[in-house]
Design an enzyme around this catalytic site. Sequence first.
Site, PDB file in Angstrom:
ATOM      1  N   GLY A   1       0.871  -1.178   0.000  1.00 13.07           N
ATOM      2  CA  GLY A   1       0.000   0.000   0.000  1.00 13.07           C
ATOM      3  C   GLY A   1       0.906   1.226   0.000  1.00 13.07           C
ATOM      4  O   GLY A   1       1.594   1.497   0.997  1.00 13.07           O
TER       5      GLY A   1
ATOM      6  N   ASN B   1      -1.207   6.982   1.703  1.00 11.81           N
ATOM      7  CA  ASN B   1      -0.744   7.927   2.720  1.00 11.81           C
ATOM      8  C   ASN B   1       0.049   7.264   3.838  1.00 11.81           C
ATOM      9  O   ASN B   1       1.147   7.706   4.172  1.00 11.81           O
ATOM     10  CB  ASN B   1      -1.952   8.667   3.316  1.00 11.81           C
ATOM     11  CG  ASN B   1      -2.449   9.757   2.390  1.00 11.81           C
ATOM     12  OD1 ASN B   1      -1.695  10.308   1.591  1.00 11.81           O
ATOM     13  ND2 ASN B   1      -3.725  10.080   2.502  1.00 11.81           N
ATOM     14  N   VAL B   2      -0.513   6.201   4.431  1.00 10.94           N
ATOM     15  CA  VAL B   2       0.200   5.568   5.550  1.00 10.94           C
ATOM     16  C   VAL B   2       1.457   4.852   5.039  1.00 10.94           C
ATOM     17  O   VAL B   2       2.539   4.998   5.604  1.00 10.94           O
ATOM     18  CB  VAL B   2      -0.698   4.554   6.298  1.00 10.94           C
ATOM     19  CG1 VAL B   2       0.079   3.913   7.446  1.00 10.94           C
ATOM     20  CG2 VAL B   2      -1.959   5.218   6.834  1.00 10.94           C
TER      21      VAL B   2
ATOM     22  N   ASP C   1       2.147  -1.500  -4.511  1.00 12.10           N
ATOM     23  CA  ASP C   1       0.755  -1.042  -4.598  1.00 12.10           C
ATOM     24  C   ASP C   1       0.142  -1.627  -5.861  1.00 12.10           C
ATOM     25  O   ASP C   1       0.845  -1.981  -6.810  1.00 12.10           O
ATOM     26  CB  ASP C   1       0.693   0.494  -4.652  1.00 12.10           C
ATOM     27  CG  ASP C   1      -0.675   1.042  -4.257  1.00 12.10           C
ATOM     28  OD1 ASP C   1      -0.816   1.523  -3.112  1.00 12.10           O
ATOM     29  OD2 ASP C   1      -1.609   0.984  -5.095  1.00 12.10           O
TER      30      ASP C   1
ATOM     31  N   ARG D   1     -11.163   5.399   5.819  1.00 14.71           N
ATOM     32  CA  ARG D   1     -12.542   5.863   6.017  1.00 14.71           C
ATOM     33  C   ARG D   1     -12.740   7.286   5.533  1.00 14.71           C
ATOM     34  O   ARG D   1     -11.798   8.064   5.417  1.00 14.71           O
ATOM     35  CB  ARG D   1     -12.998   5.872   7.463  1.00 14.71           C
ATOM     36  CG  ARG D   1     -12.209   5.324   8.491  1.00 14.71           C
ATOM     37  CD  ARG D   1     -12.985   5.456   9.796  1.00 14.71           C
ATOM     38  NE  ARG D   1     -12.052   5.775  10.854  1.00 14.71           N
ATOM     39  CZ  ARG D   1     -12.406   6.117  12.064  1.00 14.71           C
ATOM     40  NH1 ARG D   1     -13.679   6.226  12.379  1.00 14.71           N
ATOM     41  NH2 ARG D   1     -11.496   6.380  12.965  1.00 14.71           N
TER      42      ARG D   1
ATOM     43  N   VAL E   1      -1.816  -2.880   9.509  1.00 17.65           N
ATOM     44  CA  VAL E   1      -2.248  -1.494   9.768  1.00 17.65           C
ATOM     45  C   VAL E   1      -3.673  -1.251   9.258  1.00 17.65           C
ATOM     46  O   VAL E   1      -4.411  -0.446   9.814  1.00 17.65           O
ATOM     47  CB  VAL E   1      -1.269  -0.492   9.098  1.00 17.65           C
ATOM     48  CG1 VAL E   1      -1.716   0.951   9.295  1.00 17.65           C
ATOM     49  CG2 VAL E   1       0.148  -0.659   9.650  1.00 17.65           C
ATOM     50  N   SER E   2      -4.078  -1.966   8.200  1.00 17.08           N
ATOM     51  CA  SER E   2      -5.387  -1.712   7.577  1.00 17.08           C
ATOM     52  C   SER E   2      -6.516  -1.943   8.583  1.00 17.08           C
ATOM     53  O   SER E   2      -6.432  -2.820   9.439  1.00 17.08           O
ATOM     54  CB  SER E   2      -5.584  -2.641   6.375  1.00 17.08           C
ATOM     55  OG  SER E   2      -4.457  -2.601   5.534  1.00 17.08           O
ATOM     56  N   ASN E   3      -7.568  -1.179   8.431  1.00 12.90           N
ATOM     57  CA  ASN E   3      -8.721  -1.255   9.328  1.00 12.90           C
ATOM     58  C   ASN E   3      -9.882  -2.028   8.719  1.00 12.90           C
ATOM     59  O   ASN E   3      -9.959  -2.134   7.495  1.00 12.90           O
ATOM     60  CB  ASN E   3      -9.184   0.172   9.662  1.00 12.90           C
ATOM     61  CG  ASN E   3      -8.389   0.746  10.814  1.00 12.90           C
ATOM     62  OD1 ASN E   3      -8.241   0.091  11.847  1.00 12.90           O
ATOM     63  ND2 ASN E   3      -7.871   1.944  10.632  1.00 12.90           N
TER      64      ASN E   3
ATOM     65  N   HIS F   1      -9.144  -1.555  18.468  1.00 13.07           N
ATOM     66  CA  HIS F   1      -8.873  -0.237  17.875  1.00 13.07           C
ATOM     67  C   HIS F   1     -10.186   0.333  17.369  1.00 13.07           C
ATOM     68  O   HIS F   1     -10.479   0.329  16.195  1.00 13.07           O
ATOM     69  CB  HIS F   1      -7.876  -0.405  16.729  1.00 13.07           C
ATOM     70  CG  HIS F   1      -7.384   0.881  16.158  1.00 13.07           C
ATOM     71  ND1 HIS F   1      -6.935   1.930  16.933  1.00 13.07           N
ATOM     72  CD2 HIS F   1      -7.242   1.279  14.875  1.00 13.07           C
ATOM     73  CE1 HIS F   1      -6.550   2.918  16.134  1.00 13.07           C
ATOM     74  NE2 HIS F   1      -6.739   2.550  14.881  1.00 13.07           N
TER      75      HIS F   1
HETATM   76  N1  APR Z   1      -2.865  -4.424  -3.286  1.00 10.57           N
HETATM   77  C1  APR Z   1      -1.978  -3.442  -3.045  1.00 10.57           C
HETATM   78  N2  APR Z   1      -2.345  -2.195  -2.733  1.00 10.57           N
HETATM   79  C2  APR Z   1      -3.661  -1.926  -2.671  1.00 10.57           C
HETATM   80  C3  APR Z   1      -4.637  -2.907  -2.912  1.00 10.57           C
HETATM   81  C4  APR Z   1      -4.198  -4.209  -3.251  1.00 10.57           C
HETATM   82  N3  APR Z   1      -5.041  -5.205  -3.483  1.00 10.57           N
HETATM   83  N4  APR Z   1      -5.853  -2.315  -2.784  1.00 10.57           N
HETATM   84  C5  APR Z   1      -5.641  -1.040  -2.458  1.00 10.57           C
HETATM   85  N5  APR Z   1      -4.321  -0.786  -2.399  1.00 10.57           N
HETATM   86  C6  APR Z   1      -3.632   0.467  -2.127  1.00 10.57           C
HETATM   87  C7  APR Z   1      -4.312   1.671  -2.789  1.00 10.57           C
HETATM   88  O1  APR Z   1      -4.013   1.734  -4.184  1.00 10.57           O
HETATM   89  C8  APR Z   1      -3.716   2.835  -2.006  1.00 10.57           C
HETATM   90  O2  APR Z   1      -2.554   3.371  -2.614  1.00 10.57           O
HETATM   91  O3  APR Z   1      -3.665   0.791  -0.754  1.00 10.57           O
HETATM   92  C9  APR Z   1      -3.353   2.195  -0.649  1.00 10.57           C
HETATM   93  C10 APR Z   1      -4.129   2.771   0.507  1.00 10.57           C
HETATM   94  O4  APR Z   1      -3.724   4.111   0.624  1.00 10.57           O
HETATM   95  P1  APR Z   1      -4.711   5.303   1.032  1.00 10.57           P
HETATM   96  O5  APR Z   1      -5.952   5.206   0.227  1.00 10.57           O
HETATM   97  O6  APR Z   1      -3.919   6.565   1.010  1.00 10.57           O
HETATM   98  O7  APR Z   1      -5.114   4.918   2.534  1.00 10.57           O
HETATM   99  P2  APR Z   1      -4.248   5.155   3.867  1.00 10.57           P
HETATM  100  O8  APR Z   1      -4.625   6.438   4.482  1.00 10.57           O
HETATM  101  O9  APR Z   1      -2.822   4.871   3.585  1.00 10.57           O
HETATM  102  O10 APR Z   1      -4.857   4.003   4.794  1.00 10.57           O
HETATM  103  C11 APR Z   1      -4.610   2.635   4.510  1.00 10.57           C
HETATM  104  O11 APR Z   1      -4.588   2.033   6.823  1.00 10.57           O
HETATM  105  O12 APR Z   1      -5.052   3.339   8.675  1.00 10.57           O
HETATM  106  C12 APR Z   1      -5.550   2.370   7.805  1.00 10.57           C
HETATM  107  O13 APR Z   1      -7.929   2.750   7.777  1.00 10.57           O
HETATM  108  C13 APR Z   1      -6.750   2.873   7.039  1.00 10.57           C
HETATM  109  O14 APR Z   1      -7.379   0.772   6.075  1.00 10.57           O
HETATM  110  C14 APR Z   1      -6.724   2.002   5.812  1.00 10.57           C
HETATM  111  C15 APR Z   1      -5.223   1.761   5.595  1.00 10.57           C
END
Ligand code: APR
Length: 310
Positions: A9, A12-13, A33, A82, A118-120, A175
Amino acid sequence: MDKKVTVIGAGNVGATAAQRLAEKELCDVVLIDIVEGIPQGKSLDLTEAAPIEKHDAHLRGSNGYDESADSDIVIITAGIPRKPGMSRDDLISTNAGIMKYVTQEVASRSPEAVLIIVSNPLDAMCHVAYEASKFPKNRVIGMAGVLDSARFRAFIAMELDVSVESTHAFVLGGHGDTMVPLPRYSTVAGIPITELMPQARIDALVDRTANGGAEIVGLLKTGSAYYAPASAAVEMAESILKDKKKILPCAAYLEGEYGFNDLFIGVPVKLGKNGIEDIIEIELTEAEKAALKKSADAVQGLKDDLKKLA
Ligand code: APR
């Protein structure tokens, strides 16, 4: 670097975690990603900052998983964040599918890695990763308590006008808004905050901590918090990579500890090179036990939802 961390991913995180890992020179970083160009572009951008930031960590971006092979740690942030009005739990069906796929891809290529989830919704996603990876329980760890306790510490420092470095805070449970901040074990220079501020102010800070994620979502509107979540994941990674054995609140798979079974929930753990090396059990008051039970029930509810989705 002789250590390797893959971050799944590059949003942002994930990208912020990659930046912090590299700038602290903890390891080489592979950023993965699903969106073409994003992990490659962000890792190249971070590489071009390296001469100024003075680090020699190597960063690579990819849309495939082969580059992740033989990672020491894999931090999984893939999924959707979210938006205002959503709870973390609303993300479950989308993120469970992503978590299962991603975990299988990384587990087969890095069979000895420690997974930091980390994902929610966090505690439920830990279950998905635990089952999909088939890793031992000490190598599947959820990032939540470090973030929640950092929020509590920041609010304590603001309230008392002291350095954040003098604060220590304890948060147990899932969490979500049922998390259990423990004021008795939250201190400034070793002095419990129960001796430093009136109960009404403690209650206000506890409430702000439990709703800390929603406060940021309300301000950002298009996503959720990422600076502090990335810092929290990197603190966990550092303790593992350097075998520091820090005691940190993390989501861990419980088998009897605190009276819970077959459940990921936030508890204090010792983090070293083997991942979770110990789960620390502390005495809780009846009220704290009841709050933890309520939080565990919420996590159990999400786990049951996962079964219905499967
Ligand atoms: N494989 C790889 N990457 C993926 C996939 C996948 N199957 N599906 C989505 N992604 C990537 C998206 O393309 C995106 O770049 O995951 C990334 C998520 O980034 P953001 O949308 O910026 O979300 P972010 O704020 O990083 O949060 C990610 O962490 O804190 C938790 O609740 C939050 O579940 C969320 C996760």
